[in-house]
Structures are given as structure tokens and as C-alpha cells.
Design an enzyme around this catalytic site. Sequence first.
Site: not given
Length: 355
Positions: A143, A189, A221, A245, A249
Site C-alpha cells: 500500500y 506467500k 491462497d 485486507d 473481507d
Amino acid sequence: MTSKKNILFLPGDGIGPEVSAEAEKVLVHISELHHIDLDISKMLIGGIAIDQEGSPISKETIEIAKKADAIFLGGVGGPKWDALKPSLKPEKGLLKLRSELDLFANLRPSMSFQGLEDSSSLKKEIIESLDILIVRELTGGIYFGNPREMNAESAFNTMIYSTNEVERIAEVAFEAAMKRNKKICSVDKANVLEVSEFWRKIMIKVSKKYPEVILEHMLVDNAAMQLVQNPKQFDVIVSSNLFGDILSDISSVLSGSIGMLPSASLNSASKGLYEPVHGTAPDIAGKSIANPLASILSIGMMFKYSFSQENISIKIENAVKKVISDGYVTKDIAVNNSKVVSTQEMGDLIIANLN
Ligand code: IPM
Ligand code: MN
């Protein structure tokens, strides 16, 4: 508590002002009950600030935010400002606030509410009595990483973390785990990205200070899949800005609706920005149907994390649980048999159950 609490409200865009109004109503009411003096101020952020002040957050607003004891934010953004460059968009106001106040630790709890199990698209037995906490790094990673650029032929961003940035978010996650079920899943990751390999090493280093906490690592993942397949395996999830983030969700599905999830963004002095995890839902703005519970629960988090009054936070949570188990819901979480109420009626119901 005798000292006056200085609270800044930044209602923002879309449904932000509607849910903020309910959060404020609850804050004022509970503060009266507990004899807490409030000094509430309001400023603009996001698209409305672009329209009225020429930028997504003014210097003055940042200064007021720095002086406030706590900040509540409704939401920023909407289609009206979609065509703007990222550096000028409403979202930039929120990102700037997070970085100027060094609000690096984003806490996003996700719990199931009795009575809402049928509102989730997941099976009841998967989400029943679920309680997880996502700890998302909020002021670093891709970000904010430099260099970043977009030109006619290509575009790039930089996912970068320093030792200190990973250490401090790890500390927050381990401290939180110590007060919960003493389990952390660090999501990365590391099979592809050096930045994740680095993240993982530091998580392992910090974990040595917390021998009681079980640390495991999961690739992002897989974590996304596990969150919907078997979410109860998790206690605390810690992750970088972008992965956190996305995962938060996903985890909102677990509680029935993203309209239920509160959040706290804290700096090292526990100064906090409190906001619902949901967005500005421009399609339902102004219709009095938005769910104010994420905002109201965010006020609960304010009492817990910035004012060390967990008793008040529990009171607010209990009022939310009671209203929901009584069958009252806003449209987003309605199923057969539920009593659908407006945004404002929901705020009133919470207040009526606070005493
Ligand atoms: C969130 C939001 C923000 C983010 C946006 C509005 C910049 O999605 O708080 O999760 O990506 O952090
Ligand atoms: Mn988000």
C-alpha cells in the site's frame, strides 16, 4: 473516568454519515450512563472533502485527528470519484490518516452472532460460535511501498517490509493471542515472495518470546480457502496490509454480513481510529437501510482499546447480541421471520438494551 474525551467523527461518504450518526448516538448515550464527558467534533474526509475542501483530507483535519483521544470514521469513496488518480481519490484521505497517525495495527474481529447463522452463505455448523481476530499490518507493505509508478507501457508497486514493521505487528498479534486461545496463524506467500520469507523469519523470531503461543504459517491462497472451509481452526490471524485486507473481507461472510464487522486501527500509544470494515455502499446511501452495527461495535472497540474500559465494550456487544437474538435486523441480514428495522431504529434498539 473523569477527564474529558475528545472524539473526532469523520462520517465520510455514502452510508458513512448514516452509520456514524448511530455510532455517535450510542457513544453519547453510554457516556452519559457512565458519567464520561465528551467533546465531539466533526470534520470531512473522502469524496465529500474533495468536493468541499479540494482534497480527500485537509491538513487541519489531520491536526485535529492527531489531538483527538479517538477517531471514528464512517467510510470513504464512491463511483462519483472513481475516475480520479489513486493519489487524489477519496481513499487517499483514509490512507493518509493511517500513515500520519502511524496506525499500524488493524484489529478486525470476526464473530458469529446467535440468530444470524442463517444470514451467512455458509452452513450453520461451520460458523456457529466462531470467534477469530485478524491482525492486519496497516501502514506498510504494498500500500505504501516505494517506488510506485504507472506510465503508458507499464505500472508497478513495491511490497516492502522492514524488521521493525514486522516486529511491531507480530508483538500486537502475540499479545492479543495471549489474551485469547494462544494460537496464531501468520499468513504470507513465502513460497514465492522474498518479502514473505522475511516476514516469516521475523514471526518465528518474535514467537520465541511467547513460548505459550502456538505459531503456524499458512500461504495466503490456502488461508483464503481455509477461512470458508474450516474457519474455527483459527484464533488470531496476522498478515500484511494487502493480504489482511482481502482476508478480512472473506471473514466477514462468517458473521452473516460485512455490516456486522467493526475494526480498530491503533498506534503504539493505543491511540485509535475506529471504523466499520464495510465500505460506503453508495447504492443504498440515504435510504435508512444500512446496518449500523459494525459502527456501533466499533465504538465498543474504542472503549476497550483506547479508554481501557472493556466493561463498556462488553455492554455494547451484549446489547447487539440481545437485539439480534430478539429477531431485529437491518435488511442486509434479514432472513425469513426476521423483523426488519431501519438504520435509525436499530440504533434506538441498541440504546434501549444498554441499560
Ligand atoms: C479497508 C478498505 C481500505 C483498504 C480502502 C478504502 C483504502 O478496503 O479498510 O479495508 O484497502 O485498506
Ligand atoms: Mn478492505
